[in-house]
Structures are given as structure tokens and as C-alpha cells.
Write an enzyme that holds these catalytic residues in place. Sequence first.
Site, PDB file in Angstrom:
ATOM      1  CB  THR A   1      -0.937   0.032   1.218  1.00 13.50           C
ATOM      2  OG1 THR A   1      -0.185   0.316   2.408  1.00 13.50           O
ATOM      3  CG2 THR A   1      -1.659  -1.298   1.385  1.00 13.50           C
ATOM      4  N   GLY A   2       0.331   2.344  -0.481  1.00 21.03           N
ATOM      5  CA  GLY A   2       1.136   3.559  -0.615  1.00 21.03           C
ATOM      6  C   GLY A   2       2.264   3.364  -1.607  1.00 21.03           C
ATOM      7  CB  ALA A   3       2.502   0.878  -4.310  1.00 22.70           C
ATOM      8  CB  SER A   4       1.932   5.756  -6.459  1.00 14.04           C
ATOM      9  OG  SER A   4       1.312   6.561  -5.465  1.00 14.04           O
TER      10      SER A   4
ATOM     11  CB  ILE B   1       8.756   4.440   2.135  1.00 12.19           C
ATOM     12  CG1 ILE B   1       9.483   5.509   2.946  1.00 12.19           C
ATOM     13  CG2 ILE B   1       9.224   3.051   2.571  1.00 12.19           C
ATOM     14  CD1 ILE B   1       9.122   5.508   4.428  1.00 12.19           C
ATOM     15  N   GLY B   2       7.040   3.651  -0.420  1.00 11.84           N
ATOM     16  CA  GLY B   2       6.329   2.606  -1.149  1.00 11.84           C
ATOM     17  C   GLY B   2       6.883   2.398  -2.546  1.00 11.84           C
TER      18      GLY B   2
ATOM     19  CB  SER C   1       6.274   7.333  13.249  1.00  7.43           C
ATOM     20  OG  SER C   1       7.069   8.420  13.703  1.00  7.43           O
TER      21      SER C   1
ATOM     22  CE1 TYR D   1       2.201   9.763  10.812  1.00  6.34           C
ATOM     23  CE2 TYR D   1       3.591  10.297  12.692  1.00  6.34           C
ATOM     24  CZ  TYR D   1       3.405   9.662  11.477  1.00  6.34           C
ATOM     25  OH  TYR D   1       4.420   8.913  10.945  1.00  6.34           O
TER      26      TYR D   1
END
Length: 274
Positions: A31-34, A37-38, A162, A176
Amino acid sequence: MSLLSSILYPAPRLHESRLKNRFNGRWVVVTGASHGIGEALVRRLMHYGANLYLLARSEPELQELCREARAMGCRASYRCVDLRDRLALNSVCGDLAKTLPSVDFLFCNAGKSICRRLVDAADRLHDFDRTMDLNYRSMVALSLTLLPALRRTGGQLVYTSSVSSLYPPAPKWSAYHASKCASNVWCRTAACEWHSLGIGVHVAYLPLVRTPMSQVNPNYHALPAYSAHDAAGILLRLALSKHFAYKPWWAWVTAPVASFLAPFVRFFYQKAAR
């Protein structure tokens, strides 16, 4: 890299042959691949021959990553989705349950950061909803959906958290930190319950990483930080380890001290918040 940066942020040591042997031909969901870090993680995974199922909001970037992965001989699919949207998340979960009968690794890397004082958030409850939906709820939903698929392979769940969640909570980061701490506790519980199922659960308490998300805050520009490439390396190494968590070496020393000194830390924060 400065001497201070190299001490605080040593490059992760990786055994390339072991990584290739472990990821080649395996199904990996990210997830968050685009971006950030992803994206760095996906590029390393395709180098190791992994088959990829990518989730993120930016379709052009997802299309390009899948094209590159296929050109390297990997199987690759994607869903362009905002994981904060519960209906869209339900749709993705249904698709994953049908598409991937077995999953070897689930990297829950998508995240949202927000810095705002509570007094300025009185009419912004949606900020807390969106942050919790992405940082916590989407991870839980995807993990539960893929539980049968992970169980078939003895798969691994890796959550990107985090290092700040290990310390007394700082002003302006309530949404957060609450979402990250909720995920940390959930993962610790899952690690206990899923051990007998052969599923590994890991939490990466990452320090500052130089990404588009972190660079929005000008206070971070001059601070030492990991690159997205190195952060991805930390996630990969953790996925292959028997350890529950990754923490920077200095967090092992300073986090317990900060916890012991929490009343003084809170006093300092109260003074600074005035």
C-alpha cells in the site's frame, strides 16, 4: 552524507542473494506504492523478481510501475484507490480475496501525517477520521481480508510506523500519533494471536525519511534522514527477520529514558505550546 547522519542513520545491511531467493516469484501486496518509501520498496521488489499487487491513489505512477515490473518478468496488478474511502476499501478487500488466494508479504506502508494544534481542529473532526482511516483502519481491514491468504504461505505483515510513537506525545501531532499507536498495539496483538498460524507480524518504527510527505514540513529540511531507498531496505530486512520490530539504535537507548522522564517532557511541551 555527514558524519552525524552516518552515525544516526547507518545504511541497512542487506544480503542481496537472500532477498532474491525469498522474494522471487512470491506475491507481495504494497500500500502507498506510488510515491516515497512505497515506490522505492516496489522498485526493489521487482528487482528481486516479486509478483506485485499495488495500492495507491496515483494511477499514472501505478501503471508505470506495473509496466516496469512486467518488463522484468514479474506479474503485476494494481488498484487505484483512496484507502480512506471506506466503500472503496471494501471493494478492494473483496477484489483481493478473489484475486490472490495466497499472499507471502503484505507491506502496509500507506500513511497520512498531519501537524495541527487541537485548538485549531475544533471544526476539523474529518482530519482525525481520515488519518485514522488510512493509518489504522485500512491496515486492519487489509490484514483481516488477507489472513487466509497469509496463512496458506506462512506470510508476513509489515507495518510502517514512526519512531515518534515510542516517545511521549508531542504537541500538534495528536491525530498522527493516535493512529500510529493504535496500529502498533493492534500489530502486537496480532503477533501474539497469529504466531500459532505461522504468520509473522512486524512493525518498523522508522525515523525521519526524506519523502514528499515529510518535506512538506520545512522544519525537517535540515535534519538528517534516511532516503526512501534505505527505508525500503529496512522494511525488506525486517520482513525476513524473526524480530517483531525495527527501531533505530538510538531509540533503544533514548525511548526508555524519555518514558521515565515523561513528566518533565510534558512540562517542557506545555511551556513550548504556550
